[in-house]
Design a protein around this motif. Sequence first.
Motif, short mmCIF file in Angstrom:
data_model
loop_
_atom_site.label_atom_id
_atom_site.label_comp_id
_atom_site.label_asym_id
_atom_site.label_seq_id
_atom_site.Cartn_x
_atom_site.Cartn_y
_atom_site.Cartn_z
N UNK A 96 23.52 25.10 33.86
CA UNK A 96 22.41 25.95 33.20
C UNK A 96 21.86 26.47 34.61
N UNK A 97 21.48 27.69 34.50
CA UNK A 97 19.99 27.90 35.01
C UNK A 97 20.17 28.04 36.96
N UNK A 98 21.89 28.73 37.05
CA UNK A 98 22.35 28.35 38.89
C UNK A 98 22.08 29.51 39.40
N UNK A 99 21.76 30.42 39.67
CA UNK A 99 21.15 31.58 40.48
C UNK A 99 22.22 31.61 42.26
N UNK A 100 22.61 32.07 42.07
CA UNK A 100 23.52 31.90 43.75
C UNK A 100 23.49 33.15 44.46
N UNK A 101 22.56 33.47 45.50
CA UNK A 101 22.54 34.69 46.38
C UNK A 101 23.57 35.62 47.40
N UNK A 102 24.63 33.90 47.37
CA UNK A 102 25.19 34.46 48.62
C UNK A 102 26.50 34.82 48.39
N UNK A 103 26.70 36.10 49.13
CA UNK A 103 27.58 37.27 49.04
C UNK A 103 29.39 36.15 48.80
N UNK A 104 29.84 36.91 47.83
CA UNK A 104 31.26 36.30 47.18
C UNK A 104 31.53 37.97 46.85
N UNK A 105 32.92 37.33 46.55
CA UNK A 105 33.76 38.44 46.51
C UNK A 105 34.60 38.23 45.57
N UNK A 106 35.71 39.46 44.99
CA UNK A 106 36.57 40.05 43.99
C UNK A 106 37.14 38.30 44.33
N UNK A 107 38.47 38.41 45.78
CA UNK A 107 38.91 37.88 45.39
C UNK A 107 38.82 35.73 45.54
N UNK A 108 37.17 36.09 45.37
CA UNK A 108 36.86 34.03 45.80
C UNK A 108 37.55 34.11 43.66
N UNK A 109 36.46 34.83 42.89
CA UNK A 109 37.80 34.28 41.24
C UNK A 109 39.25 34.28 41.02
N UNK A 110 39.29 34.18 42.15
CA UNK A 110 41.16 33.90 41.78
C UNK A 110 41.20 32.13 42.80
N UNK A 111 40.38 32.17 43.85
CA UNK A 111 40.81 30.99 43.93
C UNK A 111 40.23 29.92 43.15
N UNK A 112 38.77 30.46 42.64
CA UNK A 112 38.10 29.36 41.85
C UNK A 112 39.08 29.47 40.39
N UNK A 113 39.69 30.04 39.81
CA UNK A 113 40.75 29.97 38.88
C UNK A 113 41.58 28.98 39.13
N UNK A 114 42.05 28.82 39.91
CA UNK A 114 43.13 28.23 41.06
C UNK A 114 43.12 26.86 40.68
N UNK A 115 41.29 27.10 41.27
CA UNK A 115 40.25 25.48 41.64
C UNK A 115 40.81 24.73 40.19
N UNK A 116 40.28 25.70 39.73
CA UNK A 116 39.62 25.32 38.19
C UNK A 116 40.96 24.20 36.98
N UNK A 117 42.54 24.92 37.69
CA UNK A 117 43.93 24.55 37.11
C UNK A 117 44.40 23.35 38.12
N UNK A 118 43.82 23.51 38.63
CA UNK A 118 44.43 22.44 39.67
C UNK A 118 45.49 22.64 40.42
N UNK A 119 45.38 24.12 40.86
CA UNK A 119 46.55 24.49 41.68
C UNK A 119 46.19 24.43 43.22
N UNK A 120 46.61 23.84 43.74
CA UNK A 120 47.15 23.46 45.38
C UNK A 120 47.58 24.73 46.27
#
Length: 491
Positions: free
Chosen positions: A351-375
């Motif tokens: 909780x309460x994690x604030x991140x200043x890093x520059x990130x992108x829409x395509x990083x959402x795709x990579x995050x979903x795949x990692x969460x689902x265990x898809x390599x």
Amino acid sequence: MPTLHKPNILLLCTSQQRFDSLGCYGNTQAVTPCLDGLAESGAKFAACYVQSTESSPSRAALFTGKYPRNHGLWANGVALPAYQDMFTRALADAGYDCGLIGRQHLSSCDDAATEARRDNDGYRVFDWSHGPRHRSRQNAYHEWLRQKAPEVYAQIFPWNARGRNADAGPSETLNHPIDTVAPELHYSHWVAERAIAFIGTERAENEPFFLIANFSDPQGPFGAPDTYRAQIDADALAPPKGTGTAEKRPGNARANAGQDAHAPDAGTIAADDPREMQAQYLAMVAQIDAEVARILAALDASGQAEDTLVIFTSDHGEMLGDHNARQNGPMMNEGATRVPLILRWPGRVPPRTDLPDLVQTIDITATVLEAAGITRFAGQQGQSLLPLIDGTATGRGWAFCEYRTAGPRAAPPVSTTMLRRGDVKLIVWHGRPATTWDADGELYDLANDPDETRNLFHSAECDDLREAMMDSLIDVLCSIEDQTRPRVAKW
């Protein structure tokens, strides 16, 4: 405690929502207690950038994990090539029960056209509706409204409707009759109703779900039910940013041409009543917040909240009067390119994690795949956000966005490209041979000029910085080329 070996994934996506439209992003006039609470219970990314300021190219970047120049859907009205894989198919192949509610926009929907469903989308549930004003006979929201309130439907959408009642997209007025219907008949309410039904579906033990629920708001035309409009004090709103600096933008005639091609009459609306426009916009966001609250309450009641990764974001932003512009199109200012991004995953994201890093829409795709265990997912170019959240990795340090003559009217072609590296932003307005205009640009020091009111592109003291950013852009363009085809031999 989590019980599934793979998490459920709930992706809540709005349309045309700028980053600073939520209380948790510093907007003191926003009425967003649910989304502010979501950010408090998870991670909030301060600087998430889309890969295109157009709906279709941006959404295709999300679904494929690729930059627009690589996935092939370069403008609204262009279809995503059939050979491009969608991450929803990969999720379905990995055992996920997948569903879509609302807009997808991976092919043309102009003139009441129904978006063709792709063979490889992976969805079990496909409740498609391009938006509340779209007149396709397959518009699932219209069918729901027709059954729930036939008299309201008939009044707003008569069979032989013409003019603004038949409008399929943004109009020249602040709102459309369908935008101000009773809250229980509104498109945002329908999205929540369908999402709640999907969440409550009985599934096999340990069968996770993936749902993308797409809200059409706060895309224009701007209007909300009175219940939500009454929550916003227009007089308390700050004026749009940079309205006195338009002449310092490159080739203002070109900016106007590109804006007019993308959103006819948009500038007139912004100039006529900018605070009412802002108030209606924030009222639409307030309604989304209330409907998200209903969805998350249903998730809690179902006992699945602890097993669910919730993501909230948008397909692109909205100028909302900044720099005398409205909508999105070729403008690459912060309001158009930067969107909210919030993740909640109990037991995994603190909780309460604030991140200043520059990130992108395509990083959402990579995050979903990692969460689902898809390599393995062919060609995806994003970086998972989970290592950033854990502190085990650093970000790429830059963000990239592009627009390629994607407006609905054929003005002289206007194409722009943006690169942000650190606190410096470069915007290139392309010249010949890409367009018939002379090449020009914008350069901003966001640390000292967050509202982008001082264009440094032609400042002699910034020559070295401009050239360094142009060099960086060339390097980034090289780095994002599609090099996924295997090299099988030396020659």
